[in-house]
Design a protein around this motif. Structure first.
Motif, mmCIF file in Angstrom:
data_model
loop_
_atom_site.group_PDB
_atom_site.id
_atom_site.type_symbol
_atom_site.label_atom_id
_atom_site.label_comp_id
_atom_site.label_asym_id
_atom_site.label_seq_id
_atom_site.Cartn_x
_atom_site.Cartn_y
_atom_site.Cartn_z
ATOM 1 N N PHE A 108 1.342 -1.078 -0.156
ATOM 2 C CA PHE A 108 -0.554 0.042 0.170
ATOM 3 C C PHE A 108 0.584 1.134 -0.079
ATOM 4 N N CYS A 109 1.697 1.009 0.644
ATOM 5 C CA CYS A 109 3.101 2.648 0.787
ATOM 6 C C CYS A 109 3.375 2.894 -0.222
ATOM 7 N N THR A 110 3.971 1.481 -1.658
ATOM 8 C CA THR A 110 4.744 2.427 -2.233
ATOM 9 C C THR A 110 3.927 2.309 -3.320
ATOM 10 N N ALA A 111 3.217 1.584 -3.523
ATOM 11 C CA ALA A 111 1.749 1.722 -4.803
ATOM 12 C C ALA A 111 1.078 2.240 -4.182
ATOM 13 N N ARG A 112 0.305 3.093 -3.264
ATOM 14 C CA ARG A 112 -1.030 4.305 -3.232
ATOM 15 C C ARG A 112 -0.010 4.966 -2.986
ATOM 16 N N LEU A 113 0.432 5.188 -1.479
ATOM 17 C CA LEU A 113 1.148 6.411 -1.271
ATOM 18 C C LEU A 113 2.827 6.956 -1.856
ATOM 19 N N GLY A 114 3.072 6.021 -2.747
ATOM 20 C CA GLY A 114 4.536 6.224 -3.752
ATOM 21 C C GLY A 114 5.613 6.804 -2.551
ATOM 22 N N TYR A 115 6.039 5.764 -2.113
ATOM 23 C CA TYR A 115 7.008 5.682 -0.739
ATOM 24 C C TYR A 115 8.148 5.227 -1.670
ATOM 25 N N PRO A 116 9.136 4.872 -1.265
ATOM 26 C CA PRO A 116 10.299 4.288 -1.921
ATOM 27 C C PRO A 116 10.262 3.224 -1.446
ATOM 28 N N SER A 117 10.901 2.038 -0.806
ATOM 29 C CA SER A 117 10.961 0.982 -0.094
ATOM 30 C C SER A 117 11.548 0.380 0.892
ATOM 31 N N HIS A 118 12.493 1.559 1.269
ATOM 32 C CA HIS A 118 13.347 1.302 2.686
ATOM 33 C C HIS A 118 12.500 2.153 3.290
ATOM 34 N N GLN A 119 11.380 3.302 2.608
ATOM 35 C CA GLN A 119 10.844 3.737 3.954
ATOM 36 C C GLN A 119 9.229 3.355 3.603
ATOM 37 N N ALA A 120 8.479 2.528 3.056
ATOM 38 C CA ALA A 120 7.814 1.047 3.585
ATOM 39 C C ALA A 120 8.461 0.580 4.609
ATOM 40 N N ALA A 121 8.913 -0.306 4.292
ATOM 41 C CA ALA A 121 9.385 -1.412 5.665
ATOM 42 C C ALA A 121 9.778 -0.729 6.637
ATOM 43 N N MET A 122 10.757 0.907 6.845
ATOM 44 C CA MET A 122 10.684 1.229 8.435
ATOM 45 C C MET A 122 8.844 1.823 8.884
ATOM 46 N N VAL A 123 8.064 2.220 8.087
ATOM 47 C CA VAL A 123 6.705 2.684 8.503
ATOM 48 C C VAL A 123 6.482 1.396 8.768
ATOM 49 N N ASN A 124 6.599 0.591 7.936
ATOM 50 C CA ASN A 124 5.971 -0.953 9.009
ATOM 51 C C ASN A 124 6.164 -1.615 9.975
ATOM 52 N N MET A 125 7.651 -1.863 10.027
ATOM 53 C CA MET A 125 8.880 -1.598 11.376
ATOM 54 C C MET A 125 7.815 -1.410 12.847
ATOM 55 N N CYS A 126 8.071 0.270 12.392
ATOM 56 C CA CYS A 126 8.117 0.918 13.059
ATOM 57 C C CYS A 126 6.363 1.007 14.057
ATOM 58 N N PHE A 127 5.378 0.437 12.946
ATOM 59 C CA PHE A 127 4.455 0.324 13.372
ATOM 60 C C PHE A 127 4.097 -0.945 14.365
ATOM 61 N N VAL A 128 4.644 -2.008 13.829
ATOM 62 C CA VAL A 128 5.065 -3.534 14.767
ATOM 63 C C VAL A 128 5.250 -3.103 16.169
ATOM 64 N N GLY A 129 6.526 -1.894 16.420
ATOM 65 C CA GLY A 129 7.017 -1.232 17.621
ATOM 66 C C GLY A 129 6.403 -0.554 17.914
ATOM 67 N N THR A 130 5.845 -0.017 18.146
ATOM 68 C CA THR A 130 4.755 0.771 19.105
ATOM 69 C C THR A 130 3.836 -0.690 18.719
ATOM 70 N N SER A 131 3.502 -0.851 18.506
ATOM 71 C CA SER A 131 2.405 -1.290 18.660
ATOM 72 C C SER A 131 3.045 -2.541 20.699
ATOM 73 N N THR A 132 3.950 -2.404 20.085
ATOM 74 C CA THR A 132 4.231 -3.884 21.076
ATOM 75 C C THR A 132 4.428 -2.919 22.370
#
Length: 576
Positions: A65-89
């Motif tokens: 979703f971040c790469t296809a719809r929001l236009g994020y580069p791959s490394h930023q999309a991966a960082m957003v996903n890891m930060c969400f998992v870390g915040t939920s932890t």
């Protein structure tokens, strides 16, 4: 000392109450105690499954979703996903503290349920195709600017993570499963099957939700807020039936941090002026050494401090596990997903990492039953953690070689979420070994770490110990995001590129694998500290408690009196 006498009386009263009223107390009512406990267990399990369903439903396709719809580069999309998992932890630790000191548990659980539903309801709003709305046979263009779309997206992730933290901390904490009277064998069995059930639920999510989001109805994400609403109704039923678990308040995070800071402050002052030796630097926090905390609180913190090396070595391991929703996901997304005329969901490859866990848990149960029933009563699962760390390192090494292997295949065009991508023609199943190795690592490491964190501390510190384990796991997620950002910035995007065929992602994997190998050797060097479960949990802490010493002295006095009364050597005059 009057304080010591009061503390000893409290301890004896607590032990007497525990013997008279085992288990969780419940108000008198028409519902029998056994039936109510069954309802509690069923409700907690349903809420746990619904929460995991929504969590994995958000995580499974976030990078796409971040790469296809929001236009994020791959490394930023991966960082957003890891930060969400870390915040939920991390949020369960914060919400648990708020529930005890600032806001009531019932009031806070209602707030968290609202935040959870708000966040999961806003995510489909962000993904809805505003540019493709038809009203009365006319095409209406409703474009949501990218900036506002990103703001709503981040707000939705933040509110959802806060809601997830409240549910995990208040509705279904680990202490709600009544594990106080379980031994090491029963605890390890519980953690094994608990993680088995959670991963079975995630496997269903990764197959079903990812397929719905990616192929069938790309914007039909309203199933997630529906499950969130169902979870809210179950929770409201638990609140009305007074089934929300209220843990004991024997200790807290503030007390633990206070003991550490008090010991540091007092120790520095004594070293500067007096230079008195104490058995442990944390003993400076005791009242009889100039501190402000009781002996019970300090001894509990000392038992927790012994686990800090274990927690520290889990940070890099958690970073490797976070490659599944980041680096491994990008590899799968850039591979050939066609299988017999059917396009596989990208997140469905995560099921390959779950299958080894589902298979290994019954096997590990048989092994653990044999080991704990043997003469060697000091069996410790540290060997599982060492093997699991090694398996995680080998998984990242396999990912590096798979990336080199993937680039040798010709490229083809592949459509994902209405985006045309140029990917490798290598079948995605060639990536299976790295997923399998990481699944084996999770089956070995996570239950074993939970057992050591729960068992090697006194009963009053177990919740705090699990909170610290969550803090270090969350730190591992943020560490993964930091390593990705550092690798991308330090190599001008070569080690974590947006287009994988134009970069050197394999070097990032080899670098991470080398760090994980060093981490494995480090933990192997200190694993002997946690080998003897029975000695650590029964003797080390309890011998130092004032209440335990008082009970021991009372037993010795009674034994000595009985010896005097029954001794034929002493005369009646000597006995009096």
């Amino acid at each position: 000392m009057p304080d010591a006498d009061t503390q000893e009386k409290r301890f004896l009263n607590h032990m007497a109450d525990k013997e008279q009223q085992p288990g969780r107390s419940s108000p008198a009512g028409k519902v029998p105690e056994g039936e109510k406990k069954l309802q509690e267990a069923v409700c907690v399990l349903l809420v746990e499954l619904c929460e995991r369903f929504t969590f994995f439903g958000i995580v499974c396709n976030m990078i796409l979703f971040c790469t296809a719809r929001l236009g994020y580069p791959s490394h930023q999309a991966a960082m957003v996903n890891m930060c969400f998992v870390g915040t939920s932890t991390l949020t369960p630790v914060l919400v648990g503290w708020l529930a005890e000191y600032l806001v009531g548990r019932t009031k806070l659980v209602c707030i968290c349920m609202f935040l959870h539903f708000l966040g999961t309801a806003l995510l489909p709003v962000v993904s809805f195709p505003f540019e493709d709305v038809h009203i009365d046979r006319r095409h209406v263009l409703l474009t949501l600017p990218k900036r506002e779309q990103k703001i709503v997206f981040y707000f939705a992730l933040l509110t959802a993570s806060l809601g997830i933290g409240g549910i995990r901390a208040i509705v279904c904490p680990l202490s709600a499963y009544s594990l106080e009277d379980c031994g090491p064998k029963e605890l390890l069995s519980f953690f094994n099957w608990f993680h088995w059930l959670v991963n079975l639920n995630s496997a269903v999510v990764f197959v079903s939700i990812s397929y719905i989001q990616q192929s069938v109805a790309k914007n039909l994400g309203f199933l997630i807020p529906f499950v969130s609403g169902l979870m809210a109704m179950i929770t409201i039923h638990m609140v009305r039936g007074e089934m929300i678990y209220k843990p004991k308040t024997d200790s807290s995070l503030l007390t633990t941090f206070g003991v550490i800071f008090s010991a540091l402050r007092t120790g520095c002052a004594r070293h500067r002026y007096l230079s008195l030796a104490v058995p442990s630097w944390l003993d400076h926090a005791k009242e009889n050494h100039g501190g402000h905390y009781s002996e019970t609180q300090v001894e509990g913190t000392k038992s927790l401090a012994r686990l800090f090396p274990l927690f520290t070595f889990q940070i890099l391991y958690r970073t490797c596990v976070m490659q599944i929703p980041s680096g491994y996901y990008l590899q799968t997304m850039n591979s050939n997903l066609h299988f017999g005329g059917f396009v596989l969901p990208v997140a469905a490859m995560n099921v390959i990492s779950i299958v080894p866990l589902l298979i290994l848990v019954p096997i590990l149960e048989c092994i653990n039953s044999w080991l704990f029933s043997s003469k060697n009563s000091g069996h410790s699962p540290t060997i599982y953690i060492v093997v699991g760390h090694l398996s995680a390192a080998l998984s990242v090494v396999a990912a590096g070689f798979s990336e080199i292997h993937r680039k040798h295949f010709p490229q083809l065009e592949q459509t994902l979420s209405e985006e045309l991508l140029l990917v490798s023609s290598m079948p995605c199943f060639h990536l299976a070994p790295q997923y399998i190795l990481l699944g084996v690592a999770e089956a070995l490491v996570t239950p074993s770490c939970s057992l050591l964190s729960f068992w090697l501390v006194p009963e009053g510190m177990r919740g705090i110990s699990m909170h610290f384990l969550a803090l270090f796991n969350g730190a591992g997620c943020f560490m993964g995001a930091l390593i990705v950002q550092t690798a991308h910035a330090g190599t001008q995007g070569s080690w974590f590129p947006h287009l994988l065929h134009e970069g050197k992602l394999e070097r990032f994997f080899f670098f991470l694998a080398s760090l994980m190998l060093v981490n494995t050797l480090g933990f192997w060097a200190i694993a002997h500290r946690y080998n003897n479960l029975h000695e650590d949990c029964t003797n080390g802490f309890r011998r130092s408690l004032p209440g335990e010493r008082l009970l021991k002295h009372e037993k010795a006095i009674k034994h000595y009196s009985s010896v005097l009364e029954s001794s034929p050597i002493l005369s009646p005059l000597e006995k009096t």
